[in-house]
Scaffold this active site. Structure first.
Site, PDB file in Angstrom:
ATOM      1  N   GLY A 189       0.820  -1.215   0.000  1.00 43.88           N
ATOM      2  CA  GLY A 189       0.000   0.000   0.000  1.00 43.88           C
ATOM      3  C   GLY A 189       0.853   1.263   0.000  1.00 43.88           C
ATOM      4  N   ASP A 239       0.148   1.768   8.425  1.00 40.60           N
ATOM      5  CA  ASP A 239      -0.465   1.035   9.542  1.00 40.60           C
ATOM      6  C   ASP A 239       0.369   1.116  10.819  1.00 40.60           C
ATOM      7  OD1 ASP A 239      -2.215   0.369   7.597  1.00 40.60           O
ATOM      8  OD2 ASP A 239      -1.997  -1.800   7.756  1.00 40.60           O
ATOM      9  N   LYS A 263       8.155   0.610   5.519  1.00 44.33           N
ATOM     10  CA  LYS A 263       7.038   1.447   5.066  1.00 44.33           C
ATOM     11  C   LYS A 263       5.719   0.875   5.538  1.00 44.33           C
ATOM     12  CE  LYS A 263       4.422  -0.008   2.544  1.00 44.33           C
ATOM     13  NZ  LYS A 263       3.514  -0.732   1.665  1.00 44.33           N
ATOM     14  N   ARG A 311       1.262  -5.669  -5.127  1.00 42.84           N
ATOM     15  CA  ARG A 311       1.255  -6.611  -4.014  1.00 42.84           C
ATOM     16  C   ARG A 311       1.646  -8.028  -4.435  1.00 42.84           C
ATOM     17  NH1 ARG A 311      -0.624  -4.521   0.685  1.00 42.84           N
ATOM     18  NH2 ARG A 311      -2.063  -2.765   0.625  1.00 42.84           N
TER      19      ARG A 311
HETATM   20  P1  FBP Z   1       0.630  -2.006   3.594  1.00 43.97           P
HETATM   21  O1  FBP Z   1       0.637  -2.892   4.791  1.00 43.97           O
HETATM   22  O2  FBP Z   1       1.054  -2.667   2.355  1.00 43.97           O
HETATM   23  O3  FBP Z   1       1.407  -0.750   3.848  1.00 43.97           O
HETATM   24  O4  FBP Z   1      -0.854  -1.527   3.313  1.00 43.97           O
HETATM   25  C1  FBP Z   1      -1.670  -1.160   4.351  1.00 43.97           C
HETATM   26  C2  FBP Z   1      -3.027  -0.697   3.907  1.00 43.97           C
HETATM   27  O5  FBP Z   1      -3.026   0.679   3.636  1.00 43.97           O
HETATM   28  C3  FBP Z   1      -4.055  -1.070   4.968  1.00 43.97           C
HETATM   29  O6  FBP Z   1      -4.212  -0.045   5.898  1.00 43.97           O
HETATM   30  C4  FBP Z   1      -5.281  -1.382   4.148  1.00 43.97           C
HETATM   31  O7  FBP Z   1      -6.085  -2.356   4.760  1.00 43.97           O
HETATM   32  C5  FBP Z   1      -4.725  -1.934   2.884  1.00 43.97           C
HETATM   33  O8  FBP Z   1      -3.457  -1.357   2.714  1.00 43.97           O
HETATM   34  C6  FBP Z   1      -5.585  -1.638   1.702  1.00 43.97           C
HETATM   35  O9  FBP Z   1      -5.041  -2.269   0.591  1.00 43.97           O
HETATM   36  P2  FBP Z   1      -5.358  -1.890  -0.905  1.00 43.97           P
HETATM   37  O10 FBP Z   1      -4.543  -0.690  -1.232  1.00 43.97           O
HETATM   38  O11 FBP Z   1      -4.873  -3.078  -1.660  1.00 43.97           O
HETATM   39  O12 FBP Z   1      -6.811  -1.618  -1.017  1.00 43.97           O
END
Ligand code: FBP
Length: 549
Positions: free
Chosen positions: A79, A203, A200, A143
């Protein structure tokens, strides 16, 4: 060419502040040997080449002579988080400083770009447009999970073609686990390709003794808190709505806790507490309804409730249900998706999970059932950002208040608005803290690379001190690992940092929450300030301040 706003033009000129040890060319100091946080024997066996390495710190040393050019590949993974562009500009400036003939390549669209050989060379012209900007759009993110040898080998193929000495993976706990696995694989092959990680995630759950914060958390929580403050001011002006606000944070409740400390809403749920107290959904609803009813006694039929995105997975009965669904769908997703209609899908689910979970599943509203069955992320997790927990809680609290009204225990009115704050903050222009921190992480990564290190995460500590005094260095990623069960198999992973229920931030919150619940004590933090006095512009999170106090 990007369209640039006036603010962005000014912001691009911002020169991130660096710790003393990163000015000039740092000298490496090796600390003690390390061991993993848990499961030492298993982790050592799985990472024979990268286990036990020492912690590294840097000291000032201005000798830059005789450094040969280095070629580096960078990947943004997972993310978005504010500051990613500054990590990249830090790496760029770092490797160019080591030798102007060094080259930086960006893999496009996340780890998949490495496997598919999609890349661009990042030159000064490109980098300069992205300094101090939010987003990951310079090269994009993704991802894709790297988990098979053929993927690692494809990575090695392109690395050889580009003459790469090192890869930098900028990501959260899962992506840095991947970085560690890659580092080990390439070391075992004696390939000469090194791998460095950077912490990074908005969260905030990639943190430990050596990694005090993951980047992006500061900016994202400032953006959310500014918005929560605005909603609180609206609630306090109109005095007619309860606002239920779901906040991002896939698992841990750090974002909700930090925003609560900044804004003092009436209710903040902390998932880790729910799990520790084994609270049921019914108990959570009763707790919320009690506060709504109590506030209405003094005529306050309004309020603000913060709900962490990951809550649903921490409610014990829901946790079991989700874990059973994850396991079932991990192995049978294509069969499940081939079923003709929702009835067939529900029937399949009900006959393949335990009776207890099936009972809970059937008590949920249909929209939540469908959201629980939606596609998993590449790591096999349910996508909690797609589950409308805020609406579920509104409905259940409303039902509870009806019952209370019928018994004469509640006489107020309950009118609601729901919000989900997540994507609003992930690409904001980084705060001064994140701009400085990320640039320092990038420079740190470049130094680790030039010293031929692999399996390390760039680390910058002492973050509540002025940036001059931050401590830069490297931490072996294996040090953060333990074994966890993922879809019925034990896997080595970086231990996720959840909210600590004996930690200072949570304890402070606990002493205040009753007062914040019944009285109206809102704080309105306003938007991020980029220019102005240092105490306003450079301050970091309330959690770090409390942790370090
Ligand atoms: P990361 O752990 O990869 O930094 O992403 C966290 C996050 O922002 C969460 O807070 C959220 O649940 C998720 O990504 C959402 O994912 P997407 O961008 O795939 O909708």
């Amino acid at each position: 060419m990007l369209k640039v706003s006036v603010l962005q033009k000014e912001r691009i000129k911002y020169q991130p502040k660096l710790p003393k040890s990163l000015k000039g060319f740092p000298k490496l100091i090796n600390g003690d040997k390390t061991k993993s946080v848990a499961d030492q024997k298993d982790i050592e066996k799985l990472f024979p080449n990268t286990y036990g390495m020492p912690i590294i710190s840097f000291e000032e040393n201005l000798d830059m002579s005789g450094k040969t050019p280095i070629n580096v590949g960078v990947i943004l993974s997972g993310g978005q988080a504010p500051g990613g562009h500054n990590v990249i500009s830090g790496i760029f400036d770092g490797v160019k400083n080591i030798n102007p003939d060094s080259k930086l390549y960006g893999f496009i669209g996340g780890p998949g770009g490495l496997v598919d050989h999609k890349y661009i060379e990042l030159t000064a012209d490109i980098i300069d447009d992205y300094r101090n900007t939010g987003g990951f759009d310079i090269i994009g993110s993704g991802r894709t999970k790297l988990e098979e040898d053929w993927q690692y080998d494809k990575g090695l193929e392109i690395a050889k073609k580009l003459g790469l000495h090192s890869l930098v993976i900028i990501g959260g706990d899962d992506s840095n686990t991947n970085a560690c696995i890659l580092a080990e694989y390439y070391a075992a092959k004696n390939s000469g390709l090194n791998v460095i990680g950077c912490p990074k995630t908005i969260d905030g759950d990639l943190k430990n003794e050596m990694i005090e914060a993951s980047f992006g958390f500061d900016t994202a929580t400032k953006v959310y808190s500014g918005l929560i403050g605005n909603i609180q001011r609206d609630a306090n002006s109109a005095k007619k709505y309860w606002h239920f606000i779901k906040l991002m944070g896939r698992s841990a409740s750090h974002i909700a806790l930090e925003c609560a400390l900044k804004t003092r809403p009436n209710i903040t749920l902390i998932s880790e507490e729910v799990e520790a107290k084994q609270q049921t959904l019914k108990e959570i609803v009763e707790y919320m309804a009690k506060i709504v009813a109590k506030r209405s006694e003094s005529g306050s039929n309004f309020g603000v409730a913060l709900i962490p995105e990951g809550l649903i997975e921490f409610i014990p009965e829901m946790k079991n249900l989700i874990s059973e669904l994850n396991d079932l769908l991990a192995h049978n997703e294509s069969y499940f998706n081939s079923l003709n209609n929702d009835d067939e899908k529900f029937q399949y689910i009900n006959s393949n999970i335990s009776d207890k979970s099936s009972h809970i599943f059937n008590t949920l509203p249909e929209n939540i059932q469908m959201q629980l069955l939606a596609d998993r992320d590449p790591h096999g997790n349910v996508q909690v950002s797609k589950i409308e927990t805020e609406q579920l809680l509104v409905n259940l609290v409303e039902e509870k208040l009806h019952e209370m009204k019928a018994r004469g225990e509640y006489k107020g009115s309950f009118s609601t608005q729901t919000h989900f704050l997540g994507y609003e903050g992930r690409c904001a222009a980084p705060s001064n803290f994140d701009a400085d921190y990320c640039y320092s992480l990038g420079i740190t990564a470049s130094v680790l690379i030039s010293e031929g290190k692999t399996g390390y995460m760039a680390s910058v500590r002492n973050l509540t001190a002025p940036s001059e005094e931050w401590i830069a260095g490297g931490v072996p990623i294996t040090m953060m690992m333990n074994m966890e069960k993922r879809h019925k198999e034990m896997k080595p992973v970086i231990q996720k940092a959840l909210v600590e229920l004996d930690g200072a931030p949570y304890n402070y919150f606990k002493t205040k929450r009753k007062e914040w619940a019944y009285d109206t004590n809102y704080v309105f933090p306003g938007p991020i300030q980029y220019f102005g006095p240092s105490e306003i512009c450079d301050a970091t999170t309330e959690m770090l301040k409390l942790e370090k106090a």
